[in-house]
Enzyme design. Structure first.
Site, PDB file in Angstrom:
ATOM      1  CG  HIS A  31      37.348   8.219 -27.227  1.00  0.00           C
ATOM      2  ND1 HIS A  31      36.953   6.927 -27.488  1.00  0.00           N
ATOM      3  CD2 HIS A  31      36.823   8.979 -28.226  1.00  0.00           C
ATOM      4  CE1 HIS A  31      36.246   6.894 -28.614  1.00  0.00           C
ATOM      5  NE2 HIS A  31      36.147   8.134 -29.075  1.00  0.00           N
ATOM      6  CG  HIS A  74      31.745  11.046 -29.161  1.00  0.00           C
ATOM      7  ND1 HIS A  74      31.144  10.251 -30.114  1.00  0.00           N
ATOM      8  CD2 HIS A  74      33.015  10.578 -29.054  1.00  0.00           C
ATOM      9  CE1 HIS A  74      32.007   9.366 -30.557  1.00  0.00           C
ATOM     10  NE2 HIS A  74      33.167   9.550 -29.929  1.00  0.00           N
ATOM     11  CG  HIS A 101      32.443   5.057 -35.828  1.00  0.00           C
ATOM     12  ND1 HIS A 101      33.495   5.726 -35.248  1.00  0.00           N
ATOM     13  CD2 HIS A 101      32.779   4.896 -37.132  1.00  0.00           C
ATOM     14  CE1 HIS A 101      34.437   5.941 -36.164  1.00  0.00           C
ATOM     15  NE2 HIS A 101      34.023   5.448 -37.323  1.00  0.00           N
ATOM     16  CG  ASP A 155      35.707  11.359 -31.549  1.00  0.00           C
ATOM     17  OD1 ASP A 155      35.800  10.512 -30.646  1.00  0.00           O
ATOM     18  OD2 ASP A 155      35.921  11.102 -32.747  1.00  0.00           O
ATOM     19  CG  HIS A 194      32.511  10.973 -34.679  1.00  0.00           C
ATOM     20  ND1 HIS A 194      32.144  10.162 -35.723  1.00  0.00           N
ATOM     21  CD2 HIS A 194      32.915  10.139 -33.700  1.00  0.00           C
ATOM     22  CE1 HIS A 194      32.335   8.902 -35.374  1.00  0.00           C
ATOM     23  NE2 HIS A 194      32.793   8.866 -34.150  1.00  0.00           N
ATOM     24  CE  LYS A 212      30.218   5.264 -31.289  1.00  0.00           C
ATOM     25  NZ  LYS A 212      31.526   5.828 -30.997  1.00  0.00           N
TER      26      LYS A 212
END
Ligand code: DOR
Ligand code: ZN
Length: 346
Positions: free
Chosen positions: A16, A14, A137, A248, A175, A100
């Protein structure tokens, strides 16, 4: 005392990586430590089609330093209008590894997220049929739910129904931040797993307010009480194949963090493995780091483990106050601190 540990090259399930100048600034940090990463699709505009994911993958590969041995694994951002055929075709073509689910307005660039899981049931049924993982999420977004309760309420209101309706869907609860999430994941079958970030293993909610407001400790889901941090540490170091590494890492320029309305996200990519190693060492579980970092994720995703190895040694790593890279100034997790593990590379 163990002074050096060698493990299969880990993956980040995971992350970004952003786009444009920020992608240029951060890609090398993830590529240095990890063999693969599940790349989040919350760009602006989001990555909602196989064609846009393939183009984004090309931009990531172009941003890597020469000689990098790193494979980005792409994800589809689900919207209320998600196209099951395009997603299934993208999965079959090896473009999409997973999809996602962002509840609409839960976090950064999630305005196009799903307003009600009922809207995407045909897509989820298709994903279940083809074995494509759903990454969640897990927070409700209602303003009347206390921000510290949003994950626990999401389990009751959404997760339980999702699993009852789609018992074979592969789900990664991303997360996780609460004891409730640990109990929930433990109670499910092997098709439900979770990622755990380094920051949720290190900090509790006090970190956001130590001596003043600390924007660099703010992320979503927010860190919770100490009892929850301890439950996450226990889960991560338990050896259970349900838990694996997902940083994350979510970079934002320093001015976007240190602002009257600061962005959520902790940039932990530069020292991610060292950060996890400190936790596993403190928990007396260094022998379980490889499972968490390098084995459980591939097993869940049905992918081979990485063939190359990395090592860490017990020695000091001084984390800088800020990192300037490709025109961006970023504050890393553990800024200004000393970590007692050092990444030695492959
Ligand atoms: O803290 C976070 N930052 N949580 C998220 O879910 C998104 C991320 C980001 O993209 O900045
Ligand atoms: Zn994220």
């Amino acid at each position: 005392m163990t002074d050096t540990i060698t493990l299969r090259r880990p993956d980040d399930w995971h992350v970004h990586l952003r786009d444009g100048a920020m992608l240029e600034a951060v890609a090398s940090f993830t590529a240095k430590q990890f063999g693969r990463a599940i790349v989040m699709p919350n760009l602006s505009p989001p990555v909602t089609s196989a064609a846009s994911a393939a183009a984004y993958r090309d931009r990531i590969i172009a941003a890597l330093p020469a000689g990098s041995d790193f494979t980005p694994l792409m994800t589809c951002y689900l919207t209320d209008d998600a196209d099951a055929d395009d997603i299934a075709a993208g999965h079959a073509a090896g473009i999409f590894t997973a999809a996602k689910l962002y509840p609409a307005n839960a976090t950064t660039n999630s305005a196009h997220g799903v307003t009600d899981v009922a809207h995407i049931m045909p897509v989820l049924e298709r994903m279940q049929a083809i074995g494509m993982p759903l990454l969640v999420h897990g927070e409700v977004t209602d303003g009347d739910i206390d921000i510290f309760d949003r994950e626990a309420v999401f389990i009751e209101r959404v997760m339980k129904g999702l699993i009852a309706a789609l018992p074979d869907l592969k789900i990664v609860f991303e997360h996780i931040t609460t004891e409730q999430a640990v109990h929930f994941v433990d109670s499910c079958g092997p098709n439900v797993a979770a990622t755990i970030t380094p920051h949720h293993l290190h900090i509790n909610r006090n970190a956001m307010f130590t001596g003043g407001m600390r924007p660099h400790a703010y992320c979503l889901p927010v860190a919770k009480r100490e009892m929850h941090r301890l439950a996450l540490r226990k889960a991560a170091t338990s050896g259970s194949p349900k838990y694996f590494l997902g940083t994350d890492s979510a970079p934002h320029e320093i001015h976007a963090k240190e602002s009257a309305c600061g962005c959520a996200g902790i940039f932990n990519a530069p020292y991610a493995l060292e950060s996890y190693a400190v936790v596993f060492d403190e928990e007396g579980a260094l022998d379980r780091l490889e499972g968490f970092a390098s084995l459980h994720g591939p097993q869940f995703y049905g992918l081979p483990v990485n063939e190359t190895m990395v090592s860490l040694e017990r020695s000091g790593t001084a984390v800088p106050d800020a990192i300037e890279s490709a025109g961006s100034k970023l504050v890393p997790f553990h800024a200004g601190a000393q970590l007692n593990w050092r990444f030695l590379s492959s």
